[in-house]
Design a protein around this motif. Structure first.
Motif, PDB file in Angstrom:
ATOM      1  N   THR A 137      10.240 -10.849   3.581  1.00 39.03           N
ATOM      2  CA  THR A 137       9.959  -9.766   3.631  1.00 39.03           C
ATOM      3  C   THR A 137       9.287  -8.723   2.889  1.00 39.03           C
ATOM      4  OG1 THR A 137      12.113  -9.391   5.732  1.00 39.03           O
ATOM      5  CG2 THR A 137      10.798  -7.498   5.095  1.00 39.03           C
ATOM      6  N   TYR A 138       7.939  -7.864   3.977  1.00 34.47           N
ATOM      7  CA  TYR A 138       7.712  -6.673   2.965  1.00 34.47           C
ATOM      8  C   TYR A 138       7.788  -5.312   3.789  1.00 34.47           C
ATOM      9  CZ  TYR A 138       3.979 -10.332   1.034  1.00 34.47           C
ATOM     10  OH  TYR A 138       4.125 -11.291   0.258  1.00 34.47           O
ATOM     11  N   GLU A 139       8.765  -4.737   3.074  1.00 35.85           N
ATOM     12  CA  GLU A 139       8.748  -3.195   3.628  1.00 35.85           C
ATOM     13  C   GLU A 139       7.433  -2.483   3.746  1.00 35.85           C
ATOM     14  OE1 GLU A 139      11.486  -1.628   4.044  1.00 35.85           O
ATOM     15  OE2 GLU A 139      12.346  -3.373   4.093  1.00 35.85           O
ATOM     16  N   LEU A 140       6.683  -1.727   5.228  1.00 35.30           N
ATOM     17  CA  LEU A 140       5.776  -0.879   5.418  1.00 35.30           C
ATOM     18  C   LEU A 140       6.058   0.678   5.420  1.00 35.30           C
ATOM     19  CD1 LEU A 140       5.208  -3.435   9.058  1.00 35.30           C
ATOM     20  CD2 LEU A 140       4.510  -3.465   6.710  1.00 35.30           C
ATOM     21  N   PRO A 141       4.781   0.693   5.270  1.00 36.09           N
ATOM     22  CA  PRO A 141       4.828   2.955   4.748  1.00 36.09           C
ATOM     23  C   PRO A 141       5.493   2.979   5.933  1.00 36.09           C
ATOM     24  CG  PRO A 141       2.484   1.561   5.574  1.00 36.09           C
ATOM     25  CD  PRO A 141       3.741   0.374   4.928  1.00 36.09           C
ATOM     26  N   GLY A 142       6.199   3.980   4.942  1.00 35.95           N
ATOM     27  CA  GLY A 142       7.010   4.572   6.695  1.00 35.95           C
ATOM     28  C   GLY A 142       5.847   5.864   7.546  1.00 35.95           C
ATOM     29  N   TRP A 143       5.882   5.939   9.111  1.00 37.52           N
ATOM     30  CA  TRP A 143       5.652   6.277   9.844  1.00 37.52           C
ATOM     31  C   TRP A 143       5.255   7.990   9.576  1.00 37.52           C
ATOM     32  CZ3 TRP A 143       6.346  11.360  11.074  1.00 37.52           C
ATOM     33  CH2 TRP A 143       7.599  12.102  10.485  1.00 37.52           C
ATOM     34  N   ASP A 144       5.530   8.234   8.502  1.00 36.58           N
ATOM     35  CA  ASP A 144       4.710   9.267   7.649  1.00 36.58           C
ATOM     36  C   ASP A 144       3.856   8.879   6.134  1.00 36.58           C
ATOM     37  OD1 ASP A 144       7.047   9.413   6.324  1.00 36.58           O
ATOM     38  OD2 ASP A 144       7.280  11.799   6.177  1.00 36.58           O
ATOM     39  N   GLY A 145       3.832   7.448   5.926  1.00 35.92           N
ATOM     40  CA  GLY A 145       3.386   7.313   4.391  1.00 35.92           C
ATOM     41  C   GLY A 145       1.627   7.262   4.636  1.00 35.92           C
ATOM     42  N   ALA A 146       1.316   6.875   3.330  1.00 32.66           N
ATOM     43  CA  ALA A 146      -0.443   6.415   3.509  1.00 32.66           C
ATOM     44  C   ALA A 146      -0.419   4.646   3.487  1.00 32.66           C
ATOM     45  CB  ALA A 146      -0.659   6.625   2.109  1.00 32.66           C
ATOM     46  N   PRO A 147      -0.612   3.993   4.708  1.00 34.67           N
ATOM     47  CA  PRO A 147      -1.118   2.518   4.506  1.00 34.67           C
ATOM     48  C   PRO A 147      -1.168   1.701   3.130  1.00 34.67           C
ATOM     49  CG  PRO A 147      -3.413   4.366   5.524  1.00 34.67           C
ATOM     50  CD  PRO A 147      -2.615   5.395   4.342  1.00 34.67           C
ATOM     51  N   LYS A 148      -1.245   1.012   3.815  1.00 32.55           N
ATOM     52  CA  LYS A 148      -0.578   0.083   2.252  1.00 32.55           C
ATOM     53  C   LYS A 148      -1.386  -1.627   2.882  1.00 32.55           C
ATOM     54  CE  LYS A 148       3.336  -2.152   0.372  1.00 32.55           C
ATOM     55  NZ  LYS A 148       4.840  -2.040   0.605  1.00 32.55           N
ATOM     56  N   THR A 149      -2.456  -1.436   1.146  1.00 33.72           N
ATOM     57  CA  THR A 149      -2.406  -2.859   1.066  1.00 33.72           C
ATOM     58  C   THR A 149      -1.420  -4.408   0.529  1.00 33.72           C
ATOM     59  OG1 THR A 149      -4.534  -1.971   0.426  1.00 33.72           O
ATOM     60  CG2 THR A 149      -4.370  -4.616   0.237  1.00 33.72           C
ATOM     61  N   ILE A 150      -1.130  -5.203   1.437  1.00 31.53           N
ATOM     62  CA  ILE A 150      -1.005  -6.155   1.021  1.00 31.53           C
ATOM     63  C   ILE A 150      -1.247  -7.983   0.883  1.00 31.53           C
ATOM     64  CG2 ILE A 150       1.045  -7.788   2.072  1.00 31.53           C
ATOM     65  CD1 ILE A 150       2.792  -5.117   3.837  1.00 31.53           C
ATOM     66  N   THR A 151      -1.060  -8.453  -0.063  1.00 31.13           N
ATOM     67  CA  THR A 151      -1.565 -10.138   0.054  1.00 31.13           C
ATOM     68  C   THR A 151       0.208 -10.752  -0.635  1.00 31.13           C
ATOM     69  OG1 THR A 151      -3.329  -9.123  -1.906  1.00 31.13           O
ATOM     70  CG2 THR A 151      -2.922 -11.902  -0.951  1.00 31.13           C
TER      71      THR A 151
END
Length: 245
Positions: free
Chosen positions: A194-208
């Motif tokens: 499971t990956y935690e995603l950026p919050g609704w008010d957070g900056a985009p996140k790059t995931i590999t």
């Protein structure tokens, strides 16, 4: 009509810089004097006016030679949402995919509460952190505060056929639902991580994600529990998707 004359334009350079109305024979480099007419030609793609520019951002004006209109390749490709590449060895301009090369990202073959954007229609896009994306996909997860049976999660499945080592993408919140979510990953139907995603008010996140040549991969968007007596549907956008072998 205003006219300007350009002397000794090289056909090889012209082929690399402009989308031409006639075929260009690779390897046959000739030199000729031509008269180019600049008359303020506008470029409009799908109802949207485009300002032609080169790779450095300098404006490149379309022109006419012997009744044929020449347009900058890069401006046309960008307007169509396509990559452009110049191969000097073969003197070839590529727009979109190169022959023999895999697509930059695989489109999911199965989706649920998800929307795929393939870049073919510039009027269809999703927005993450104020930036528009015509290539990628979105997923949504619905949560109802008092009845879990009415909840559902978005998902996307890729048939990777044991060909890829990893998958990389950038993800960010889109839409107005102020609710966070996480991303669950499954390999061949078996939960992996499971990956935690950026919050609704957070900056985009790059995931590999390390696929380790799994036969297929599934991504599932799962919204957080509701903190109050309401129902919300957070949506996350995924773009710059690529698979590495």
């Amino acid at each position: 009509m205003k006219k300007r004359t350009c002397s000794k334009l090289f056909a090889g350079l012209l082929a690399s810089a402009f989308l031409m109305g006639s075929a260009f024979a690779a390897g046959n480099v000739t030199t000729r004097t031509v008269q180019a007419i600049y008359s303020g030609i506008r470029l409009v793609v799908d109802g949207v006016e485009v300002t032609p520019a080169d790779a450095s951002g300098n404006v490149v004006e379309p022109f006419i030679i012997d009744g044929t209109t020449y347009l900058p390749v890069r401006a046309v490709a960008n307007a169509l949402g396509k990559a452009v590449d110049w191969e000097g060895e073969t003197k070839t301009v590529y727009i979109g995919e190169k022959p023999g090369q895999a697509a930059p990202w695989l489109k999911p073959h199965l989706t649920d509460h998800a929307t795929v954007y393939d870049g073919s229609d510039l009027q269809k896009f999703f927005t993450v952190a104020g930036a528009k994306h015509t290539d990628g996909f979105t997923m949504e997860s619905y949560r109802y505060w008092w009845n879990a049976r009415d909840c559902w999660d978005g998902s996307a499945v890729w048939a990777t056929n044991s060909q890829y080592k990893s998958m990389t993408f950038t993800v960010g919140h889109t839409g107005n639902a102020q609710l966070n979510a996480c991303l669950k990953v499954y390999f061949d139907g078996v939960y992996a991580e499971t990956y935690e995603l950026p919050g609704w008010d957070g900056a985009p996140k790059t995931i590999t994600i390390q696929l380790d040549y799994a036969p297929n991969v599934k991504l599932e968007l799962v919204a957080d529990a509701l903190p109050d007596t309401s129902s919300r549907t957070p949506v996350y956008g995924f773009y710059d998707v690529s698979f590495a072998q």
